[in-house]
Design a protein around this motif. Structure first.
Motif: not given
Length: 370
Positions: A100-102, A119-120, A123-129, A153-155
């Motif tokens: 479920g995470r990736q 599933r991944q 971009i916002a989650s990758k860059y702002f963490g 956010v995972r899509y």
């Protein structure tokens, strides 16, 4: 006998070459502790408190496999499978999904970047963490409480491309054909029957400076009500951090319209109070702000805190239109490179824009990475 030994030696040699060209890594995190949560200012049925075990606070507990294969000429095949779980009872997280995470496979090159399918996170989650003092963890204290598109956010069903870093700059863009295909209300055979997502962003990382901006959008499934279909949730996010060595300053702002991306919920006697996930609310608008500080203490510990504020324009999202404020403080102490202790406290007023609703969360725990 000599031929058998020679064959075994040759096989061992070929296996060594194959192993050198292909790598698979098992990794994971176990995060467990004790915590106190309190809800007040709501209805009598909502109000209450509890003390007990907490898990996945600093980071979600998980195990995963990641690997790559050298295809020659600088090209690599890459994959990552990551499964979340509740370390308190051993059950799967992310709604019981196996990975479920990736769950991605793709191609990567040092010259042109990486292309992943599956599933991944957006971009916002990758860059702002890395900008958030709480590292996108610690429940309601994390940046995603108010800036929802950054809330890990995972899509599902997403194609995502990221460039390599060019003099500190990196760009990414992705498109999901069906953001959550376990939600039957927003899933169907036709393309327009599915809720689709667009995510893109740019960041610049150079020494102590980290700056990012991103854009996210949802296109509603035609199976939803006309009022929801008329809404097109969008979030524009900008933020950055600068490490002065003695203290690190973080600032972020987001403008969200027509809905919400990923809600940060709090549990009550009547279930979770949430902003909503992949929610559509035509005419809703909100401005979100974050100010954060973090500072090293000695060589093994860190103290960090943040203030978040979200100003909604109306009550179309949650039924409330009060301004939400969240004040949070955290501390970590490293026992080794892989194991640390943590403590945190967070207080939210007018949670989910509901006037007078207060949420308090306090916890201590241990995180081990392998």
């Amino acid at each position: 006998m000599k031929k058998t030994l020679l064959a075994a030696a040759l096989l061992a040699g070929f296996a060594g070459v194959a192993q050198a060209e292909t790598s698979v890594t098992l990794y994971g995190i176990i995060d467990t502790g004790l915590g106190y949560n309190k809800i007040s200012g709501g209805t009598d049925a909502q109000n209450g408190s509890k003390f007990g075990m907490i898990n996945g606070v600093q980071n979600g507990s998980r195990w995963g496999l990641r690997g790559s294969e050298d295809l020659g000429d600088g090209l690599r095949a890459v994959f990552q499978l990551e499964s979340g779980f509740d370390s308190g009872n051993g059950t799967s997280a992310q709604g019981g999904r196996l990975f479920g995470r990736q769950a991605t496979v793709g191609l990567a090159s040092d010259s042109w970047g990486q292309l992943d399918f599956g599933r991944q996170t957006n971009i916002a989650s990758k860059y702002f963490g890395s900008i958030d003092p709480f590292g996108a963890g610690f429940g309601q204290a994390n940046i995603g409480m108010g800036l929802s598109a950054t809330n890990t956010v995972r899509y599902d069903n997403m194609v995502l491309y990221q460039t390599p870093s060019f003099s500190g700059f990196q760009f990414g863009v992705g498109y999901s054909f069906n953001a959550n295909d376990t939600n039957t209300a927003q899933t169907g055979f036709k393309t327009a029957d599915n809720t689709r997502a667009i995510t893109t962003g740019l960041r610049y990382v150079n020494g102590p400076l980290n700056v990012a901006l991103s854009f996210d959008q949802l296109n509603a499934s035609n199976k939803l009500t006309q009022g929801q279909v008329d809404a097109t949730p969008r979030q524009y996010t900008i933020g950055g951090s600068y490490d002065f060595e003695v203290v690190k300053l973080a600032l972020a702002y987001a403008r969200t319209t027509d809905g919400w991306f990923a809600g940060q919920g709090v549990d009550t006697n009547l279930g979770s109070i949430n902003f909503g996930a992949n929610s559509f609310a035509d005419g809703f608008k909100a401005n979100s702000y974050l100010v954060g500080l973090s500072a090293p203490i000695g060589g093994a510990s860190s103290l960090f805190g943040s203030w978040q504020r979200v100003d909604p324009s109306n009550d179309k999202l949650t039924g409330g239109d009060a301004t939400t404020n969240v004040y949070s403080l955290g501390y970590t102490y490293d026992l080794s490179k892989r194991t640390n202790l943590y403590a945190y406290g967070s207080y939210a007023k007018n949670y989910a824009f509901i006037d007078g609703l207060k949420s308090t969360a306090v916890g201590v725990g241990i995180r081990h990475r392998f």
